[in-house]
Design a protein around this motif. Structure first.
Motif, short mmCIF file in Angstrom:
data_model
loop_
_atom_site.label_atom_id
_atom_site.label_comp_id
_atom_site.label_asym_id
_atom_site.label_seq_id
_atom_site.Cartn_x
_atom_site.Cartn_y
_atom_site.Cartn_z
N ILE A 1 0.85 -1.19 0.00
CA ILE A 1 0.00 0.00 0.00
C ILE A 1 0.89 1.23 0.00
CG2 ILE A 1 -1.73 1.32 1.29
CD1 ILE A 1 -2.69 -1.32 2.50
N VAL A 2 0.52 2.20 -0.85
CA VAL A 2 1.19 3.50 -0.88
C VAL A 2 0.22 4.51 -0.28
CG1 VAL A 2 2.23 5.27 -2.35
CG2 VAL A 2 2.45 2.85 -2.97
N VAL A 3 0.47 4.93 0.95
CA VAL A 3 -0.42 5.89 1.62
C VAL A 3 0.01 7.29 1.23
CG1 VAL A 3 -1.35 6.70 3.81
CG2 VAL A 3 -0.69 4.29 3.56
N MET A 4 -0.95 8.08 0.70
CA MET A 4 -0.65 9.42 0.21
C MET A 4 -1.46 10.47 0.96
SD MET A 4 -0.41 8.85 -3.93
CE MET A 4 0.15 10.55 -4.14
N ASP A 5 -0.88 11.66 1.05
CA ASP A 5 -1.58 12.81 1.61
C ASP A 5 -0.94 14.08 1.05
OD1 ASP A 5 -3.48 14.11 3.24
OD2 ASP A 5 -1.98 14.44 4.80
N HIS A 6 -1.77 15.02 0.62
CA HIS A 6 -1.30 16.31 0.09
C HIS A 6 -0.23 16.15 -0.98
CE1 HIS A 6 -3.13 17.64 3.96
NE2 HIS A 6 -3.55 18.63 3.19
N GLY A 7 -0.43 15.15 -1.86
CA GLY A 7 0.43 15.02 -3.03
C GLY A 7 1.72 14.29 -2.82
N HIS A 8 2.01 13.83 -1.60
CA HIS A 8 3.25 13.11 -1.39
C HIS A 8 2.98 11.78 -0.67
CE1 HIS A 8 2.84 15.28 2.47
NE2 HIS A 8 3.42 14.21 2.98
N ILE A 9 3.98 10.92 -0.69
CA ILE A 9 3.86 9.60 -0.07
C ILE A 9 4.19 9.69 1.42
CG2 ILE A 9 4.81 7.26 0.01
CD1 ILE A 9 5.24 7.45 -3.01
N GLU A 10 3.28 9.23 2.25
CA GLU A 10 3.51 9.17 3.69
C GLU A 10 4.26 7.91 4.08
OE1 GLU A 10 2.45 10.96 6.54
OE2 GLU A 10 1.80 12.69 5.37
N GLN A 11 3.88 6.77 3.49
CA GLN A 11 4.53 5.51 3.82
C GLN A 11 4.18 4.47 2.76
OE1 GLN A 11 3.75 4.14 7.80
NE2 GLN A 11 5.13 2.39 7.67
N ILE A 12 5.10 3.55 2.50
CA ILE A 12 4.89 2.43 1.59
C ILE A 12 5.20 1.15 2.36
CG2 ILE A 12 5.52 1.33 -0.59
CD1 ILE A 12 6.67 4.04 -1.49
N GLY A 13 4.35 0.15 2.21
CA GLY A 13 4.65 -1.11 2.87
C GLY A 13 3.53 -2.13 2.72
N ARG A 14 3.78 -3.33 3.22
CA ARG A 14 2.75 -4.35 3.25
C ARG A 14 1.63 -3.91 4.20
NH1 ARG A 14 4.82 -9.67 5.35
NH2 ARG A 14 5.57 -8.27 6.99
#
Length: 326
Positions: free
Chosen positions: A203-216
């Motif tokens: 999952i790629v968690v996004m907020d305000h146009g940028h990536i917050e965190q990537i992971g399983r």
């Protein structure tokens, strides 16, 4: 990696929609872009599809620079939220249209249509028009149409959000099974955390146009990197001054009751404000020293009513450090 994004930026009227996103996606992987409305996830998917052009950055597929390549030349299949079926064409003709546009031989098209309809369990509905189908059936047709030309990548733009809850749950299971069976690299946009956790390899968690965190999914749930991720992916209580943490988080299912236990480092007195039975568990809202806290207790708990005083147990091992705001 199969698909690589480097420093992708896109602004509309001077307002950044995607701001410096870099990401690698492996062959056969199912990746979900997850975030609230306006976080940039759909804009990012549209740039991968070739429907939008980045202001800066690079999109590469199997080492080839696709940044300036139009959508029709990318060999990517896409399924939209709105189905986008041709209303005057039968199910079979809707699937055939995409094959004809890709230059398939006319003699190969009927067999491919039959294979795709069997794949999505709609063989008996080939002659129907879209308005004669349910929402779930229409989305299966859209999925079959996207897969028919054998795309290198499948893109899903919130494909289930227009469906009711039961159909959505059934169809996402089918999508996962199809994706695994075909081993097709898939990128999906969703705002539904349950959908992302059930379907995604990452999952790629996004907020305000940028990536917050990537992971399983399990890593993001158990080890969120920021307060935003902790609160967006599942429910999260924020507690202060416990077990040496200035600010920490704890999931509702990890808070328990320990009536009769004395107040201690992990036992606090609380007052019940609300109790709601939700089938497999009961969600209980309490307050500790004026601060809200939510518990999710297994089964039915009719014994907990507003105004009751209880003792809650918050074990040190369940706390997640949330000192980082973003």
């Amino acid at each position: 990696m199969l698909l690589s994004l480097r420093g992708i930026r896109k602004a509309f009227d001077g307002t950044p929609a995607v701001d410096g996103v870099s990401l690698d996606i492996d062959e056969g992987e199912l990746v979900c872009f997850l975030g609230p409305s306006g976080c940039g996830k759909t804009t990012l998917l549209r740039m991968v599809a070739g429907l939008e052009t980045p202001d800066a950055g690079e999109i590469r597929f199997a080492g080839r620079d696709l940044t300036a390549i139009p959508a029709r030349e990318r060999n990517f299949g896409i399924v939209f939220q709105s189905y986008s079926l041709f209303p005057n064409m039968t199910v079979a003709r809707n699937i055939a249209y995409g094959l004809e546009c890709r230059g398939w031989k006319r003699s190969d098209i009927p067999g491919r249509i039959a294979d795709m309809l069997a794949l999505v369990n709609l063989s008996e509905l080939a002659a129907r028009l879209p308005h004669q189908l349910s929402g779930g059936q229409q989305q299966r047709v859209a999925l079959a149409r996207a897969l028919a030309p054998k795309p290198a990548v499948l893109l899903l733009d919130e494909p289930l959000s227009a469906l009711d809850a039961k159909v959505r749950e059934d169809l996402r299971g089918e999508i996962k099974a199809l994706q695994s069976r075909l081993a097709i690299t898939t990128v999906m946009v969703t705002h539904d955390q349950h959908e992302a956790m059930e379907l995604a390899d990452r999952i790629v968690v996004m907020d305000h146009g940028h990536i917050e965190q990537i992971g399983r999914p399990v890593d993001l749930y158990e080890r969120p990197a920021t307060r935003f991720v902790a609160g967006f992916l599942g429910r999260m209580n924020v507690v202060r001054g416990m077990h040496g943490h200035e600010v920490a988080g704890v999931r509702p299912e990890q808070v328990g009751l320990a009536d009769g236990a004395p107040v201690s480092a992990e036992h606090r007195r609380a007052r019940v404000e609300r109790s709601v039975f939700l089938g497999s568990f009961t969600r209980v809202a309490v307050r500790i020293d004026g601060e809200p806290l939510t518990l999710e207790l297994s089964g039915r708990r009719d014994d907990l009513v507003p105004g009751d005083e209880v003792t809650v147990r918050i074990p040190a091992s369940a706390l997640l450090k949330l000192d980082r705001e973003t």
